[in-house]
Design a protein around this motif. Structure first.
Motif, mmCIF file in Angstrom:
data_model
loop_
_atom_site.group_PDB
_atom_site.id
_atom_site.type_symbol
_atom_site.label_atom_id
_atom_site.label_comp_id
_atom_site.label_asym_id
_atom_site.label_seq_id
_atom_site.Cartn_x
_atom_site.Cartn_y
_atom_site.Cartn_z
ATOM 1 N N UNK A 169 0.617 -1.364 0.016
ATOM 2 C CA UNK A 169 0.067 0.000 -0.012
ATOM 3 C C UNK A 169 1.001 1.294 -0.073
ATOM 4 N N UNK A 170 1.922 1.380 0.783
ATOM 5 C CA UNK A 170 2.753 2.378 0.644
ATOM 6 C C UNK A 170 3.471 2.483 -0.537
ATOM 7 N N UNK A 171 4.255 1.409 -1.141
ATOM 8 C CA UNK A 171 4.944 1.607 -2.201
ATOM 9 C C UNK A 171 4.301 1.835 -3.375
ATOM 10 N N UNK A 172 3.338 1.078 -3.598
ATOM 11 C CA UNK A 172 2.607 1.011 -4.841
ATOM 12 C C UNK A 172 1.458 1.732 -4.900
ATOM 13 N N UNK A 178 2.024 7.818 -10.128
ATOM 14 C CA UNK A 178 1.539 7.502 -11.484
ATOM 15 C C UNK A 178 0.141 8.511 -11.656
ATOM 16 N N UNK A 179 0.145 9.230 -12.635
ATOM 17 C CA UNK A 179 -1.027 10.141 -12.665
ATOM 18 C C UNK A 179 -1.042 10.968 -14.202
ATOM 19 N N UNK A 180 -2.199 11.589 -14.327
ATOM 20 C CA UNK A 180 -2.233 12.381 -15.414
ATOM 21 C C UNK A 180 -2.010 13.873 -15.043
ATOM 22 N N UNK A 181 -0.969 14.401 -15.746
ATOM 23 C CA UNK A 181 -0.676 15.726 -15.213
ATOM 24 C C UNK A 181 -1.524 16.676 -15.430
ATOM 25 N N UNK A 182 -1.472 18.058 -14.590
ATOM 26 C CA UNK A 182 -2.560 19.032 -14.810
ATOM 27 C C UNK A 182 -1.775 19.844 -15.618
ATOM 28 N N UNK A 183 -2.662 20.400 -16.461
ATOM 29 C CA UNK A 183 -2.414 21.461 -17.455
ATOM 30 C C UNK A 183 -2.511 22.852 -17.016
ATOM 31 N N UNK A 191 3.376 18.623 -11.993
ATOM 32 C CA UNK A 191 3.087 17.899 -10.978
ATOM 33 C C UNK A 191 4.168 17.643 -9.757
ATOM 34 N N UNK A 192 3.845 17.626 -8.731
ATOM 35 C CA UNK A 192 4.722 17.400 -7.682
ATOM 36 C C UNK A 192 4.791 15.916 -7.417
ATOM 37 N N UNK A 193 5.862 15.116 -7.682
ATOM 38 C CA UNK A 193 6.170 13.836 -7.529
ATOM 39 C C UNK A 193 7.342 13.108 -6.738
ATOM 40 N N UNK A 194 7.024 12.009 -6.212
ATOM 41 C CA UNK A 194 8.215 11.292 -5.572
ATOM 42 C C UNK A 194 9.515 11.175 -6.568
ATOM 43 N N UNK A 196 12.480 9.491 -8.459
ATOM 44 C CA UNK A 196 12.544 8.177 -9.061
ATOM 45 C C UNK A 196 12.534 8.177 -10.785
ATOM 46 N N UNK A 197 12.347 6.898 -11.296
ATOM 47 C CA UNK A 197 12.338 6.991 -12.743
ATOM 48 C C UNK A 197 10.778 7.265 -13.187
ATOM 49 N N UNK A 198 10.608 7.589 -14.412
ATOM 50 C CA UNK A 198 9.265 7.938 -15.066
ATOM 51 C C UNK A 198 9.295 7.680 -16.489
ATOM 52 N N UNK A 199 8.203 7.160 -16.874
ATOM 53 C CA UNK A 199 7.913 7.301 -18.306
ATOM 54 C C UNK A 199 6.910 8.268 -18.601
#
Length: 228
Positions: A169-172, A178-183, A191-194, A196-199
């Motif tokens: 629950x914490x990690x995933x 993972x989200x759709x970014x706000x325009x 977006x404010x993210x943790x 790490x590596x992203x696509x």
């Protein structure tokens, strides 16, 4: 480290620890060399100060140290931030990354609610501390664990227990960006993210226009331009 002086006793050289660190560093400067010891944050009988004093001595005498390791094998007692945080703050004064090199919680009953609470509380606490760079769990499957009651997954079917679910629950979920970014402006997204590596995927009406693989570093701001 603080639980014995094997190399000093067998070489008769009081500087052997410093020399070993530096020999390894000279052989391969890219190596990350850690101190590592146990019962530093999982038990509270003065071992922590011995470890802090040892690290200070090694650094002052020129040992090449890249990180501080903490083995964290907890007995079946609640995680106690009031005991742990002062130790971590003292270690943080060295300005060297701290890693939890071995973590488990030896539950009286495998995977029960107390075990789940301990796993969640420990990970939340470590994640909140700036000096902590990572956590290595010391086993997860009860069929291959030195403390089977400390496992997160049980049996030949790999059934996730309550402690394992707390970890997932914490990690995933909670710590997943993972989200759709706000325009916020035409064709600009944020977006404010943790870290790490992203696509990154730019799409319109279901059609993928562009993709990028990016890494977000701890505490950094990142501006990315995607063009076809």
């Amino acid at each position: 480290m603080t639980h014995g002086e094997y190399f000093i006793n067998n070489t008769g050289d009081p500087d052997i620890r410093i020399k070993m660190h530096n020999w390894a560093h000279e052989k391969d400067p890219s190596l990350e060399l850690f101190t590592n010891d146990f019962n530093i944050i999982s038990h509270y009988h003065g071992q922590a100060q011995l470890y802090i004093d040892l690290i200070k001595d090694l650094i002052e005498r020129g040992a090449a140290i890249s990180g501080i390791g903490l083995q964290a094998h907890f007995p079946a007692v609640p995680i106690n931030p009031e005991k742990i945080i002062p130790i971590m703050e003292k270690l943080g004064e060295f300005k060297i990354p701290v890693w939890i090199t071995e973590f488990d919680w030896n539950a009286d009953t495998n995977g029960g609610p107390e075990h789940a609470a301990a796993v969640e509380n420990f990970y939340r606490l470590m994640f909140s501390l700036e000096m902590v760079e990572g956590i290595m769990m010391w086993g997860f499957w009860d069929q291959s664990h030195w403390r089977p009651n400390g496992a997160l997954v049980n049996g030949d079917t790999f059934e996730v227990n309550a402690a394992g679910q707390a970890y997932l629950d914490l990690y995933h979920n909670e710590w997943n960006s993972t989200s759709t970014l706000d325009q916020y402006e035409p064709m600009k997204f944020q977006a404010r993210v943790f870290h790490g590596d992203y696509n990154l995927v730019l799409s319109s009406d279901g059609t993928v226009l562009a993709e990028r693989r990016v890494s977000v570093q701890k505490g950094s701001d990142l501006e990315i331009t995607i063009s076809d």
